[in-house]
Scaffold this active site. Structure first.
Site, PDB file in Angstrom:
ATOM      1  CG  HIS A   1     -43.794  -7.263   2.782  1.00  0.00           C
ATOM      2  ND1 HIS A   1     -43.156  -7.114   1.582  1.00  0.00           N
ATOM      3  CD2 HIS A   1     -44.977  -7.864   2.509  1.00  0.00           C
ATOM      4  CE1 HIS A   1     -43.919  -7.613   0.621  1.00  0.00           C
ATOM      5  NE2 HIS A   1     -45.029  -8.065   1.155  1.00  0.00           N
ATOM      6  N   GLY A   2     -42.209  -4.577   6.244  1.00  0.00           N
ATOM      7  CA  GLY A   2     -42.155  -4.305   7.673  1.00  0.00           C
ATOM      8  C   GLY A   2     -40.779  -3.885   8.121  1.00  0.00           C
TER       9      GLY A   2
END
Lengths: 335, 469
Positions: free
Chosen positions: B323-324
């Site tokens: 996700h990041g």
């Protein structure tokens, strides 16, 4: 489906027209009031000017004591931009060509300098397009397309201008704001008994002008927002080519229509300065030199303000605004 | 180019009439060009990266088909993984790992200043790399025959409705649709129109409406009052759901207007009663991708209890990192992994009743929603300190402050609208099949949504949250 969409849009438009959403505020109101002659003093700026300058007080003290009261209009408005004022002023002159003849335009220079934006800068804030769109004509739109704004921004303004006469479009901001503001206030009232009492509850001494919120929750939100946006680092000094700014354009426009511009150093709290100058501060000395070269007056008072004079950390309190207005009138007469 | 932008409207007004007037081959060429324009409108320089990823997997898959030697085939599929994960590692994670290494060295008292790339994250890179990698793995597993037509394959990777934020579409679903003649039926148009309208409403009215107050609460330099912290987390739960599922709905709606079906990505996840159920309802295409290409290859649940827990944990931790590039995302993944492990352990020891009563189901749903919200706090917070501050305030200082009123109003009003519509339509693509719709109330609701979209959308639009992944 298409028929449903079309039918819904037509019905909504008809309904919105029935609600009568025509607005006669801000510049249209000034044009409406200028029956025989324009105002003597026009205050142009943001809600900081709206809060700091009491137009009734200024009207009584602007001229010599034995003279008639001046006609003062305070057009300070929250989230207005220099371009919005320029466009609205152009529109107003289109309605009343002599509106600015002999008028002194007090232009806000909060903290010592006016906004340094050029045409590539912000024309309107999100949600505040109604301060600009009604005054944008084809020429200005063409100019907007020539700036560095993104394609999306250009398309958005074009659509907004194209739908200026659409009642539904005009109604949307008002309905949304109405729902959100009133809904939030109802909930705030319900929650109020649960909130702890603080010493700050007494400080609601603000003028409800130019969109300034005077309710407790509104003041707290502005305070929180201002404190969150600031930086403790000393601001870097930005060199601004003032001849290329919208302020220079506004000055030329006013002067070409018989008015004269005077900058007013509107007081700013330290917290607001930290927020405003987070990405650099225009060099006040350079602005001063530019104003002198253009033979423009900068009015400043010798009053001192501290953070307690700004209940929401952005806007001057009504009582200190009155002091500032009187000192401003004195400074004008003694200049 | 955001779906809820004027630029996209202009783009669609050109692309769709042209699409409907062409035959399959012409449609695919048009869609490929349109997809590259769509991607290039954000930053044309990253198109080269995107095209490179496409060409690498196209060539590797063709080579895989011709190769029979297992060792060479393994090398080829490994090459695809290295190329795609290498791209992700360079463009998404390099600076994060360098920064973390610097932090660790500094903590040890060493003066470290390591070189960084300082590049902008290419939009949608996590989605299209997973999609291309999945394709090559499927060809390697002989579940799929490689595509010979480069246009068809490039379009599979670049298909603009789902290019930058998914759903992560499987080749076996999307490719056959792109390779065959498509017929746009009346039902497609109806469903497409509905999905776009509902998706836009969720994004522009609900998610963007909540974004302002959520940003204000999480952006404060010091943690706000406890009630504001709690409401901000609730608001973010609805913001991220409406933002992401809104994007997915619009993507599916746009595809339907082209006669193409894209996988359903959300199924009312906040009605889940367990972490396992949540991941069957939330970001379904990612959950299934992680299950098929990571969890099962790691051994899945075949190697005993502890290996299953390990596999669950690793899958979710890596899913979090996907996700990041931040420790909060890793922590969120670890949290999700721990939840799944705990749920599995508890379920094995105390088998849940097959048909619990309504009250129990409601309590389980509310409980699971709050556990999910705890995850969202980890996900949204800027750092671990903010997570601790919010939790401390919620536990010790649950009183309102200036932002509590607007937050509570936004949550009640906007989440109320969401629940009312989702409960009524049951999240269906064709809600008009419900009896209550046919009384005429349904079309009145569509008109209401349309007017709501025009009137209630905030003037400031926000980029889709999942664009940054």
């Amino acid at each position: 489906m298409l028929a449903l969409i079309a039918g819904t849009l037509v019905a909504s438009e008809v309904g919105a027209r029935g609600w009568g959403v025509e607005s006669r505020a801000w510049y249209p109101a000034v044009v409406g009031r200028a029956s025989d002659r324009g105002p003597d003093v026009l205050v142009v700026g943001t809600s900081q000017s709206a809060a700091a300058i009491d137009e009734d007080l200024l009207a009584r003290h602007w001229s010599a004591p034995d003279s008639a009261a001046a006609r003062v209009e305070n057009l300070g408005q929250g989230f207005s931009t220099t371009m919005a004022h320029l466009c609205a002023m152009r529109w107003a002159i289109g309605q009343r060509p002599d509106l600015l003849r002999g008028t002194t335009v007090l232009l806000e220079a909060a903290g010592g300098t006016p906004p340094p934006d050029g045409a590539d800068g912000r024309w309107y804030y999100p949600g505040m397009s109604h301060l600009l769109v009604p005054y944008v004509d084809a020429g200005l739109l063409e100019r907007y397309w020539g700036t560095d704004h993104t394609l999306e921004e250009k398309l958005e303004l074009t659509v907004r201008v194209a739908t200026t006469d659409c009642a539904l479009a005009r109604l949307s901001d008002r309905v949304r704001d109405g729902i959100v503001t009133n809904g939030s206030r109802v909930v705030e009232k319900v929650l109020a008994p649960l909130a702890p009492v603080t010493d700050e509850d007494a400080e609601t001494d603000l003028r409800a002008k130019g969109g300034v919120r005077t309710d407790r929750a509104g003041i707290d939100r502005v305070r929180a927002h201002t404190l969150a946006g600031g930086t403790d680092a000393a601001p870097s000094v930005r060199d601004v080519d003032w001849d290329a700014t919208l302020v220079a354009e506004l000055v030329e426009f006013v002067e070409s229509h018989g008015g004269n511009v005077v900058f007013v150093e509107v007081p700013m709290s330290r917290a607001a300065q930290r927020t405003s100058y987070a990405s650099g501060r225009p060099d006040p000395a350079r602005f001063k030199a530019w104003a002198e070269r253009r033979r423009l007056t900068i009015l400043r008072t010798h009053l001192r303000f501290d953070e307690s004079d700004f209940p929401d950390l952005v806007h001057l309190s009504a009582s200190r605004g009155a002091d500032f207005t009187l000192a401003l009138a004195d400074a004008w007469r003694e200049r | 180019m955001l779906f809820n932008s004027w630029t996209f409207l202009l783009f669609a007004l050109v692309v769709f009439p042209l699409y409907w007037s062409l035959r399959r081959r012409g449609q695919n060429v048009l869609l490929l060009v349109a997809s590259y324009v769509f991607y290039g409108a954000w930053d044309w320089r990253f198109l080269s990266l995107f095209v490179a990823s496409t060409l690498v997997d196209y060539a590797l898959a063709l080579r895989l088909e011709k190769t029979t030697a297992e060792r060479t085939r393994r090398l080829l599929v490994a090459a695809s993984c290295v190329a795609n994960l290498g791209m992700l590692a360079t463009f998404k994670y390099f600076d994060f790992f360098v920064g973390s290494a610097e932090g660790a060295l500094t903590a040890l008292g060493l003066d470290a200043s390591l070189a960084r790339l300082d590049i902008v994250l290419p939009i949608g890179i996590s989605f299209y790399t997973f999609q291309t990698m999945g394709y090559t793995i499927d060809v390697y597993r002989r579940r799929l025959r490689p595509v010979r037509d480069l246009i068809d394959y490039a379009l599979y990777v670049a298909y603009f409705p789902q290019l930058v934020a998914g759903p992560i579409e499987r080749a076996e679903r999307l490719l056959p649709q792109l390779q065959n003649e498509r017929r746009v039926t009346r039902e497609h148009l109806k469903q497409g129109g509905w999905l776009i309208l509902w998706g836009l409403f969720k994004k522009a009215v609900i998610a963007d409406g909540l974004a302002g107050v959520v940003n204000e609460a999480f952006g404060a330099t010091t943690a706000p009052g406890g009630l504001t912290c709690l409401l901000a987390v609730y608001a973010f739960a609805y913001q991220i759901y409406c933002d992401f599922s809104g994007y997915s709905d619009i993507a599916r709606g746009l595809a339907k207007l082209m006669g193409i079906d894209i996988v359903v990505n959300f199924d009312m996840p906040y009605l889940s009663r367990s972490p396992q159920e949540f991941w069957r309802r939330w970001h379904i295409s990612l959950s299934q991708w992680l299950r098929d290409y990571l969890y099962i290859p790691l051994g899945g649940s075949r190697g005993g209890a502890w290996k299953t827990y390990r596999n669950l944990f690793l899958t979710m931790a890596l899913g979090g990192l996907w996700h990041g590039a931040a420790w909060t995302f890793v922590l969120w993944g670890v949290f999700q992994g721990a939840l799944l492990m705990a749920h599995r352990a508890v379920s094995r020891r105390w088998r849940p009743a097959p048909n619990p009563g309504r009250a129990k189901r409601v309590l389980q749903t509310i409980g699971m929603f709050h556990v999910t919200c705890l995850g969202w706090l980890i996900f949204r917070a800027r750092d671990v300190t903010q997570i601790a501050d919010f939790l401390r305030r919620i536990v010790t200082d649950l009183v309102p402050d200036a932002l509590s009123g607007p937050l509570l109003f936004h949550v009640l009003f906007l989440a109320g609208l969401l629940w009312a519509f989702e409960a009524w339509t049951s999240g269906r693509d064709a809600p008009w099949e419900r009896r209550s719709w046919q009384s005429g109330l349904g079309w009145a609701a569509v008109a209401g949504l349309l007017v709501g979209l025009l009137i209630l959308s905030p003037s400031s639009t926000h980029a889709f949250i999942y664009f940054q992944f």
